[in-house]
Design an enzyme around this catalytic site. Sequence first.
Site, PDB file in Angstrom:
ATOM      1  NE  ARG A  23      -4.181  -1.739   0.536  1.00 37.93           N
ATOM      2  CZ  ARG A  23      -5.265  -2.013   1.249  1.00 37.93           C
ATOM      3  NH1 ARG A  23      -5.659  -1.207   2.188  1.00 37.93           N
ATOM      4  NH2 ARG A  23      -5.974  -3.081   0.980  1.00 37.93           N
ATOM      5  NE  ARG A  27      -7.546   4.556   2.425  1.00 39.34           N
ATOM      6  CZ  ARG A  27      -8.439   3.705   2.939  1.00 39.34           C
ATOM      7  NH1 ARG A  27      -9.654   4.114   3.213  1.00 39.34           N
ATOM      8  NH2 ARG A  27      -8.100   2.466   3.201  1.00 39.34           N
ATOM      9  NE  ARG A  36     -10.068   7.011  -3.158  1.00 36.75           N
ATOM     10  CZ  ARG A  36     -11.303   7.362  -2.918  1.00 36.75           C
ATOM     11  NH1 ARG A  36     -11.920   8.227  -3.712  1.00 36.75           N
ATOM     12  NH2 ARG A  36     -11.966   6.873  -1.893  1.00 36.75           N
ATOM     13  CG  ASP A  72      -8.702  -3.549  -4.258  1.00 33.91           C
ATOM     14  OD1 ASP A  72      -8.056  -3.022  -3.343  1.00 33.91           O
ATOM     15  OD2 ASP A  72      -9.577  -4.403  -4.054  1.00 33.91           O
ATOM     16  CE1 TYR A 148     -12.889  -8.326   1.365  1.00 29.73           C
ATOM     17  CE2 TYR A 148     -11.035  -9.671   0.658  1.00 29.73           C
ATOM     18  CZ  TYR A 148     -11.552  -8.662   1.458  1.00 29.73           C
ATOM     19  OH  TYR A 148     -10.734  -8.008   2.336  1.00 29.73           O
TER      20      TYR A 148
HETATM   21  O1  CP3 Z   1       0.109  -2.066  -2.290  1.00 30.25           O
HETATM   22  C1  CP3 Z   1      -0.178  -1.179  -3.107  1.00 30.25           C
HETATM   23  O2  CP3 Z   1       0.203   0.026  -2.995  1.00 30.25           O
HETATM   24  C2  CP3 Z   1      -0.943  -1.559  -4.360  1.00 30.25           C
HETATM   25  C3  CP3 Z   1      -2.340  -1.337  -4.319  1.00 30.25           C
HETATM   26  C4  CP3 Z   1      -3.255  -2.259  -3.534  1.00 30.25           C
HETATM   27  C5  CP3 Z   1      -4.481  -1.805  -3.015  1.00 30.25           C
HETATM   28  N1  CP3 Z   1      -5.166  -2.873  -2.524  1.00 30.25           N
HETATM   29  C6  CP3 Z   1      -4.927  -0.411  -3.038  1.00 30.25           C
HETATM   30  C7  CP3 Z   1      -6.067  -0.011  -2.204  1.00 30.25           C
HETATM   31  C8  CP3 Z   1      -3.186  -3.631  -3.294  1.00 30.25           C
HETATM   32  C9  CP3 Z   1      -2.052  -4.584  -3.579  1.00 30.25           C
HETATM   33  C10 CP3 Z   1      -4.405  -4.006  -2.659  1.00 30.25           C
HETATM   34  C11 CP3 Z   1      -4.735  -5.395  -2.298  1.00 30.25           C
HETATM   35  C12 CP3 Z   1      -5.946  -5.680  -1.515  1.00 30.25           C
HETATM   36  N2  CP3 Z   1      -7.187  -5.126  -1.624  1.00 30.25           N
HETATM   37  C13 CP3 Z   1      -6.030  -6.728  -0.573  1.00 30.25           C
HETATM   38  C14 CP3 Z   1      -4.922  -7.680  -0.236  1.00 30.25           C
HETATM   39  C15 CP3 Z   1      -3.832  -7.028   0.507  1.00 30.25           C
HETATM   40  C16 CP3 Z   1      -4.139  -6.674   1.908  1.00 30.25           C
HETATM   41  O3  CP3 Z   1      -4.106  -5.474   2.216  1.00 30.25           O
HETATM   42  O4  CP3 Z   1      -4.358  -7.593   2.679  1.00 30.25           O
HETATM   43  C17 CP3 Z   1      -7.333  -6.740  -0.064  1.00 30.25           C
HETATM   44  C18 CP3 Z   1      -7.878  -7.660   1.008  1.00 30.25           C
HETATM   45  C19 CP3 Z   1      -8.076  -5.725  -0.743  1.00 30.25           C
HETATM   46  C20 CP3 Z   1      -9.518  -5.389  -0.595  1.00 30.25           C
HETATM   47  C21 CP3 Z   1      -9.660  -3.988  -0.152  1.00 30.25           C
HETATM   48  N3  CP3 Z   1      -9.443  -2.895  -0.980  1.00 30.25           N
HETATM   49  C22 CP3 Z   1      -9.949  -3.502   1.152  1.00 30.25           C
HETATM   50  C23 CP3 Z   1     -10.266  -4.357   2.347  1.00 30.25           C
HETATM   51  C24 CP3 Z   1      -9.889  -2.090   1.078  1.00 30.25           C
HETATM   52  C25 CP3 Z   1     -10.021  -1.106   2.207  1.00 30.25           C
HETATM   53  C26 CP3 Z   1     -11.357  -0.488   2.312  1.00 30.25           C
HETATM   54  C27 CP3 Z   1     -11.293   0.748   3.173  1.00 30.25           C
HETATM   55  O5  CP3 Z   1     -11.976   1.725   2.801  1.00 30.25           O
HETATM   56  O6  CP3 Z   1     -10.562   0.776   4.178  1.00 30.25           O
HETATM   57  C28 CP3 Z   1      -9.576  -1.744  -0.245  1.00 30.25           C
HETATM   58  C29 CP3 Z   1      -9.436  -0.376  -0.778  1.00 30.25           C
HETATM   59  C30 CP3 Z   1      -8.065   0.037  -1.209  1.00 30.25           C
HETATM   60  N4  CP3 Z   1      -7.215  -0.721  -1.951  1.00 30.25           N
HETATM   61  C31 CP3 Z   1      -7.457   1.303  -0.964  1.00 30.25           C
HETATM   62  C32 CP3 Z   1      -6.207   1.282  -1.597  1.00 30.25           C
HETATM   63  C33 CP3 Z   1      -5.189   2.387  -1.671  1.00 30.25           C
HETATM   64  C34 CP3 Z   1      -8.084   2.468  -0.249  1.00 30.25           C
HETATM   65  C35 CP3 Z   1      -9.164   2.988  -1.137  1.00 30.25           C
HETATM   66  C36 CP3 Z   1      -9.382   4.473  -1.101  1.00 30.25           C
HETATM   67  O7  CP3 Z   1      -8.569   5.231  -1.689  1.00 30.25           O
HETATM   68  O8  CP3 Z   1     -10.411   4.875  -0.553  1.00 30.25           O
END
Ligand code: CP3
Length: 336
Positions: A23, A27, A36, A72, A148
């Site tokens: 990540r 954010r 965003r 994602d 999911y």
């Molecule tokens: O690592 C990186 O920088 C690459 C981008 C990346 C994101 N998600 C960006 C993201 C990667 C590799 C993921 C993987 C991901 N997504 C996983 C597996 C890795 C982990 O963290 O365990 C999972 C389970 C997800 C599903 C997901 N996407 C969740 C649970 C969430 C959070 C929801 C929340 O609002 O808290 C996301 C959203 C997400 N994915 C964000 C980012 C930067 C935040 C979204 C935003 O900008 O609002």
Amino acid sequence: MNDRLIRALKGQPVDRPPVWFMRQAGRYLPEYREVRSRVSFLELCRSPELALEVTLQPLDRFRLDAAIVFSDILPVLEAIGREISFEPGMGPRIHEPLRDRAGLATLVRPDVAVALPHVPATLKMFREARPDTPILGFAGSPFTLLCYLVEGQGSKDFKLTKRLLWEDPEAADQVLGLLADVVGDYLQSQIDAGAAAVQMFDTWAGVLSPPDWERWAGRYAARALARVKGAPRLYFTRDSSPFLSRLHQTGADAFGLDWRVDLAPAREILGQDTPIQGNLDPIALFAPPEEIKRRVHAICDAAGPTGHVFNLGHGVIPSTPIAGVEAMIEAVHERV
Ligand code: CP3
């Protein structure tokens, strides 16, 4: 090309461990929040131009050895026939969750080149923009995607997913087989578009007992990774201590470990030649800089000088201070 990442993932000598972190485009960065404020998360994932912009943000700020393509894990569920959405503060939602055998008929086997074109497009643009920096591609694991798909959202106990596994194992095998083939093809399409390595995120596999991990997570991670050639393949999971000795069943080349794993004994179990990645507690980035540095050095000492990619043990969280991230990266640079 900066080759520390690839050398470490092949167990070859390096001047210091490579560093990137999960990540890293997210954010906690004001410049990410600025993008965003103009577009939704899914719009960002679907626009290669914007995804490239945020992929580059952490590289422009920190001395990192690799990028990870911005996207994602959930678009793969869209590709097999489900609508997804992200509601602010609620996390992801999968519409029409799959709860039983009847749902199987509504899933499709996509051509990944048609259904998942955005990430390969971003990777190609990145290769032109930053020829000197390696970039990782990624996908969710079949098991974590199943979680999911069945729950329809995140979960504490994954009751519905486990119920499906144990009530109708044949149906679960069919969905996991489909997910494995799609994930494998998707990872391969990312390597073909220029990814130097790929990471499979098996975020929720740690909720399974070791025999269930073998049967439901390891087996399908292996089926997906067997389709992927031409670049190192990482398998990341949380809470892996109970099944460390089984991780090689995935066939992955290297393993990402969370902060609850002690790296020195983990290397004994995995084999000294197996490259590892990790594993600073993301919450340690809230500690004073000297404490962060002490922890980074302890992790690098435990991992040893070769076959180690420095990373967090899981994704950086939104309120993380930038100064903590800087201290972590500086400490890795001190390892020369
Ligand atoms: O690592 C990186 O920088 C690459 C981008 C990346 C994101 N998600 C960006 C993201 C990667 C590799 C993921 C993987 C991901 N997504 C996983 C597996 C890795 C982990 O963290 O365990 C999972 C389970 C997800 C599903 C997901 N996407 C969740 C649970 C969430 C959070 C929801 C929340 O609002 O808290 C996301 C959203 C997400 N994915 C964000 C980012 C930067 C935040 C979204 C935003 O900008 O609002």
